[in-house]
Design a protein around this motif. Structure first.
Motif, PDB file in Angstrom:
ATOM      1  N   SER A 335      18.604  43.487  15.091  1.00 39.77           N
ATOM      2  CA  SER A 335      18.726  41.920  14.891  1.00 39.77           C
ATOM      3  C   SER A 335      19.341  41.121  15.958  1.00 39.77           C
ATOM      4  CB  SER A 335      19.637  41.807  13.805  1.00 39.77           C
ATOM      5  OG  SER A 335      21.133  42.337  14.323  1.00 39.77           O
ATOM      6  N   TYR A 338      16.142  40.330  18.505  1.00 37.75           N
ATOM      7  CA  TYR A 338      15.254  39.541  17.839  1.00 37.75           C
ATOM      8  C   TYR A 338      15.934  38.173  18.165  1.00 37.75           C
ATOM      9  CZ  TYR A 338      12.481  36.952  14.286  1.00 37.75           C
ATOM     10  OH  TYR A 338      11.611  35.928  13.694  1.00 37.75           O
ATOM     11  N   GLU A 339      16.984  38.016  17.902  1.00 35.85           N
ATOM     12  CA  GLU A 339      17.735  36.246  17.920  1.00 35.85           C
ATOM     13  C   GLU A 339      17.518  36.132  19.418  1.00 35.85           C
ATOM     14  OE1 GLU A 339      21.571  36.789  16.276  1.00 35.85           O
ATOM     15  OE2 GLU A 339      20.882  36.975  14.260  1.00 35.85           O
ATOM     16  N   THR A 419       8.018  35.079   5.122  1.00 35.64           N
ATOM     17  CA  THR A 419       9.219  35.547   5.705  1.00 35.64           C
ATOM     18  C   THR A 419       9.217  35.279   7.231  1.00 35.64           C
ATOM     19  OG1 THR A 419       8.525  37.641   5.712  1.00 35.64           O
ATOM     20  CG2 THR A 419       9.921  37.131   3.957  1.00 35.64           C
ATOM     21  N   ARG A 423      11.641  32.605   9.261  1.00 30.87           N
ATOM     22  CA  ARG A 423      12.831  33.400  10.254  1.00 30.87           C
ATOM     23  C   ARG A 423      12.735  33.020  11.720  1.00 30.87           C
ATOM     24  NH1 ARG A 423      13.004  39.553  10.548  1.00 30.87           N
ATOM     25  NH2 ARG A 423      14.950  38.876  11.928  1.00 30.87           N
ATOM     26  N   ASN A 424      11.376  32.536  12.108  1.00 27.27           N
ATOM     27  CA  ASN A 424      11.040  32.206  13.318  1.00 27.27           C
ATOM     28  C   ASN A 424      10.737  30.720  13.598  1.00 27.27           C
ATOM     29  OD1 ASN A 424       9.567  32.527  15.993  1.00 27.27           O
ATOM     30  ND2 ASN A 424       8.932  34.381  15.574  1.00 27.27           N
TER      31      ASN A 424
END
Length: 460
Positions: A335, A338-339, A419, A423-424
């Motif tokens: 996680s 990804y961030e 999704t 998220r992106n």
């Protein structure tokens, strides 16, 4: 007293359930949960299967999270789910109702999903040509059954019924002797003529296909039956709609007018708009065409560019970096990685690096794999690579369905959902660049569980 419609979506990675208030069409409760049902393939045949028992167990857990007092007032149940895949079961013993208020899977196969790749392009080329405007592709139910017929014929002899995972749940809830299937799911299997709403029985029988496994087709939006037992407090005799495709239900949940197009990016990616009423698809579609026409409701069709490469490509990129770091002795939570990647890309407005993200190929071009070009010393940062990857995902989709096509169809608004898109932020920026001459709407998120409940509210 308020009454409710239960909407269920059996997705590729998760299950979502919602309660829709019948009068207001408001969602009053919802719950979603990862199924964690993937089975590791050690066979070397590129199989992609999921544990049916785990999927049903997850479904039961999701229903149990909804308010018990509202479940007692459910008047209709609708299901949608992942399309193309196939599950086999024995009609008279496909589940066990001995547990109070719920059933568990019994005498079923594992779910062979739409991501299954054992029937490659060479294999498909040996199959008879279907009488349908929809072309065949790996992962399609009938294609998978043909593969099993040639390589594991004894396996098929164990079962009497076949359907998608959502068709299976409908059959178990209603105690059906024969599985029923809507054109939305049947079209996704191949060898189904959407104009006549009939399977290609003569073609299949001539090829030795086990046609007794094929479901009976009934209209999309029709009733499949009634619950044969009390289910989590929902009364026996509650109407159950025939299972629908998750794609069509996601579109139904947010396409308000004929001038809307729906862009969904989750595991995979789809861009679609509604064809005019009365449109008839061509009798056959060239396999190289990236646009297909899938059945919707009331004999209408959606034009859709369905890419196999969506949020899963970002996930593959993250997994690759995780593996590299592990090999180098460095560890970072997925996680957090990804961030950080998204943060790096947000500082990089554009990139001259070019990424063609078709790592999984496309149904219309299965041999077209991923490429990275225009590499230079100045564009190898994580910001450049992540920006180029996100740009490539959107560019690939718009190459399949050019923006000019949408203009010609009268589309003025693009509803973005899914999704991966939620998220992106980098993906959203690339969407806004690609569709700069149209209104972009993110607030009305496409939701298959909500969509299938809306269908039952409007049509039953």
């Amino acid at each position: 007293m308020s009454t409710y419609i239960l909407g269920i979506d059996l997705g590729t990675t998760s299950i979502k359930v919602v309660l829709l208030e019948s009068g207001t069409r408001d969602v009053v409760a919802s719950y979603s949960m990862q199924t964690s049902s993937d089975i590791v393939d050690s066979s070397g045949i590129k199989a992609n299967e999921q544990d049916t028992g785990r999927i049903i167990d997850t479904l039961n857990q999701c229903i149990q999270k909804l308010p018990a007092d509202k479940l007692k007032n459910v008047t209709r149940i609708g299901l949608s789910g992942q399309m193309h895949g196939v599950l086999f079961w024995k009609a008279r013993s496909g589940c066990d109702w001995s547990r109070r208020n719920c059933f568990i899977a019994k005498d079923t196969s594992q779910l062979i999903t739409w991501q299954d790749r054992r029937s490659d392009n060479d294999f498909i080329s040996t199959l008879p040509k279907p009488n349908s405007h929809l072309t065949l592709a790996t992962g399609f139910g009938c294609v998978t059954i043909f593969w099993l017929l040639r390589h594991r014929p004894k396996f098929l002899e164990e079962f009497t019924s076949a359907g998608t995972i959502q068709d299976y749940v409908v059959s178990m809830l209603c105690g059906l002797e024969r599985c029923v299937m809507t054109p939305q799911n049947a079209g996704s299997w191949g060898y189904f003529n959407t104009s006549t709403n009939q399977w290609n029985l003569e073609i299949l029988e001539a090829a030795g296909f086990p046609t007794h496994l094929l479901p009976q087709c009934i209209p999309s939006g029709a009733l499949a039956g009634h619950t044969c037992m009390d289910w989590h407090g929902i009364s026996v005799g509650t109407p159950v709609g025939a299972a629908l495709g998750d794609f069509q239900c996601s579109v139904y949940s947010c396409m308000n007018t004929s001038t809307d197009a729906v862009l969904n990016i989750s595991t995979s990616a789809q861009l679609s708009y509604a064809m005019p009423l009365g449109f008839t698809p061509p009798s056959s579609t060239q396999s190289s065409s990236p646009i297909s026409y899938v059945p919707y409701f009331d004999s209408s069709y959606l034009a859709v560019a369905a890419s196999l490469n969506g949020g899963n490509i970002v996930a593959l990129f993250v997994d690759m970096l995780m593996k590299w770091m592990s090999e180098l002795g460095a560890e970072i939570p997925k996680s957090s990685l990804y961030e950080k990647l998204i943060g790096c890309a947000l500082t990089q407005d554009t990139s001259d690096l070019t990424v063609l993200p078709t790592v999984l190929g496309e149904r219309h071009s299965p041999l077209c794999l991923g490429q990275v070009t225009h590499i230079s010393p100045s564009n190898l940062s994580l910001g450049h690579v992540t920006r180029a990857l996100c740009h490539g995902i959107i560019s690939n989709l718009t190459s399949m369905m050019p923006v000019a096509y949408l203009h010609q169809a009268g589309v003025t608004r693009v509803v973005g959902s899914g999704t991966a898109l939620a998220r992106n932020q980098v993906l959203r920026q690339e969407v806004e660049r690609a569709f700069s001459q149209m209104t972009i709407e993110y607030g009305q998120n496409a939701d298959s569980a909500v969509g299938v409940a809306m269908v039952l509210c409007d049509r039953l």
